[in-house]
Design a protein around this motif. Structure first.
Motif, PDB file in Angstrom:
ATOM      1  N   GLY A  28      86.787  56.840  34.381  1.00  0.00           N
ATOM      2  CA  GLY A  28      85.335  57.035  34.467  1.00  0.00           C
ATOM      3  C   GLY A  28      84.505  55.778  34.619  1.00  0.00           C
ATOM      4  N   TRP A  29      85.102  54.644  34.794  1.00  0.00           N
ATOM      5  CA  TRP A  29      84.339  53.402  34.951  1.00  0.00           C
ATOM      6  C   TRP A  29      83.763  53.333  36.350  1.00  0.00           C
ATOM      7  CZ3 TRP A  29      85.764  49.027  38.034  1.00  0.00           C
ATOM      8  CH2 TRP A  29      84.978  47.900  37.835  1.00  0.00           C
ATOM      9  N   LYS A  30      82.550  52.842  36.458  1.00  0.00           N
ATOM     10  CA  LYS A  30      81.908  52.662  37.761  1.00  0.00           C
ATOM     11  C   LYS A  30      81.819  51.175  38.055  1.00  0.00           C
ATOM     12  CE  LYS A  30      79.129  56.799  37.217  1.00  0.00           C
ATOM     13  NZ  LYS A  30      79.524  57.111  35.852  1.00  0.00           N
ATOM     14  N   GLU A  31      82.086  50.803  39.283  1.00  0.00           N
ATOM     15  CA  GLU A  31      82.089  49.403  39.692  1.00  0.00           C
ATOM     16  C   GLU A  31      80.704  48.791  39.500  1.00  0.00           C
ATOM     17  OE1 GLU A  31      83.556  46.819  43.545  1.00  0.00           O
ATOM     18  OE2 GLU A  31      83.707  48.993  43.562  1.00  0.00           O
ATOM     19  N   GLY A  32      80.667  47.586  38.872  1.00  0.00           N
ATOM     20  CA  GLY A  32      79.409  46.884  38.642  1.00  0.00           C
ATOM     21  C   GLY A  32      78.783  47.179  37.291  1.00  0.00           C
ATOM     22  N   THR A  33      79.369  48.089  36.514  1.00  0.00           N
ATOM     23  CA  THR A  33      78.834  48.388  35.190  1.00  0.00           C
ATOM     24  C   THR A  33      79.735  47.769  34.129  1.00  0.00           C
ATOM     25  OG1 THR A  33      80.066  50.460  35.031  1.00  0.00           O
ATOM     26  CG2 THR A  33      77.852  50.587  35.956  1.00  0.00           C
ATOM     27  N   GLY A  34      79.203  47.636  32.930  1.00  0.00           N
ATOM     28  CA  GLY A  34      79.979  47.064  31.836  1.00  0.00           C
ATOM     29  C   GLY A  34      80.878  48.102  31.192  1.00  0.00           C
ATOM     30  N   LEU A  35      81.850  47.638  30.437  1.00  0.00           N
ATOM     31  CA  LEU A  35      82.750  48.536  29.720  1.00  0.00           C
ATOM     32  C   LEU A  35      82.089  49.006  28.438  1.00  0.00           C
ATOM     33  CD1 LEU A  35      86.076  46.543  30.096  1.00  0.00           C
ATOM     34  CD2 LEU A  35      85.332  48.505  31.427  1.00  0.00           C
ATOM     35  N   GLU A  39      77.871  50.994  28.206  1.00  0.00           N
ATOM     36  CA  GLU A  39      78.054  50.037  29.304  1.00  0.00           C
ATOM     37  C   GLU A  39      77.511  48.661  28.943  1.00  0.00           C
ATOM     38  OE1 GLU A  39      76.321  51.887  32.735  1.00  0.00           O
ATOM     39  OE2 GLU A  39      77.890  53.401  32.842  1.00  0.00           O
ATOM     40  N   GLN A  40      77.717  48.261  27.679  1.00  0.00           N
ATOM     41  CA  GLN A  40      77.214  46.985  27.184  1.00  0.00           C
ATOM     42  C   GLN A  40      78.240  45.873  27.315  1.00  0.00           C
ATOM     43  OE1 GLN A  40      78.488  49.318  25.309  1.00  0.00           O
ATOM     44  NE2 GLN A  40      79.657  48.380  23.658  1.00  0.00           N
ATOM     45  N   GLY A  41      79.478  46.193  27.699  1.00  0.00           N
ATOM     46  CA  GLY A  41      80.561  45.213  27.727  1.00  0.00           C
ATOM     47  C   GLY A  41      80.479  44.238  28.880  1.00  0.00           C
ATOM     48  N   ARG A  42      81.490  43.407  28.986  1.00  0.00           N
ATOM     49  CA  ARG A  42      81.506  42.354  30.001  1.00  0.00           C
ATOM     50  C   ARG A  42      81.608  42.936  31.394  1.00  0.00           C
ATOM     51  NH1 ARG A  42      84.649  38.092  29.389  1.00  0.00           N
ATOM     52  NH2 ARG A  42      84.778  38.174  27.154  1.00  0.00           N
ATOM     53  N   LEU A  43      81.051  42.206  32.352  1.00  0.00           N
ATOM     54  CA  LEU A  43      81.060  42.639  33.749  1.00  0.00           C
ATOM     55  C   LEU A  43      82.187  41.979  34.540  1.00  0.00           C
ATOM     56  CD1 LEU A  43      77.224  42.486  34.427  1.00  0.00           C
ATOM     57  CD2 LEU A  43      78.612  44.506  33.921  1.00  0.00           C
TER      58      LEU A  43
END
Length: 123
Positions: A28-35, A39-43
């Protein structure tokens, strides 16, 4: 997305053919978003580097070598004649160990002599 991120060349973005990239997309991760949930994690991915020393992770500075200690009673002596503090501690530890071993051997010899005195047939 195989180009480097930033002009300093700090971290390269993960390519879409990468296994990790595919796993993130699958979950479910989207490219350009954080983990993370918000979605606060590292990019960018964590930068890897080769660590070829025996210091722990995160240790970056070398240890300072201790300065020789000037004792008030060593005014006339050269610095070469003085034994370093670390070596002295190791030497004294070895001496204590040797003394403890010697004491143990003396105690065992005393016990043997004691038994010989009272039960000479058993020894």
């Amino acid at each position: 997305m195989g180009e480097a991120v930033g002009s300093s060349g700090s971290a390269a973005a993960i390519g879409s053919s990468n296994v990790g990239f595919q796993l993130l997309k699958k979950h479910g991760w989207k490219e350009g978003t954080g983990l993370g949930i918000s979605e606060q994690g590292r990019l960018e991915p964590v930068q890897a580097y080769v660590k070829n020393n025996k210091r722990g992770l995160g240790a970056e500075k070398k240890r300072k070598t201790p300065k020789p200690i000037d004792h008030p009673d060593s005014e006339g002596k050269n610095h070469e004649e003085q034994v370093p503090l670390k070596k002295t501690k190791a030497l004294s530890k070895r001496m204590r160990k040797m003394q403890a071993r010697e004491k143990h051997l003396q105690e065992r010899e005393f016990e043997r002599a004691f038994f010989r005195e009272f039960w000479p047939d058993n020894v």
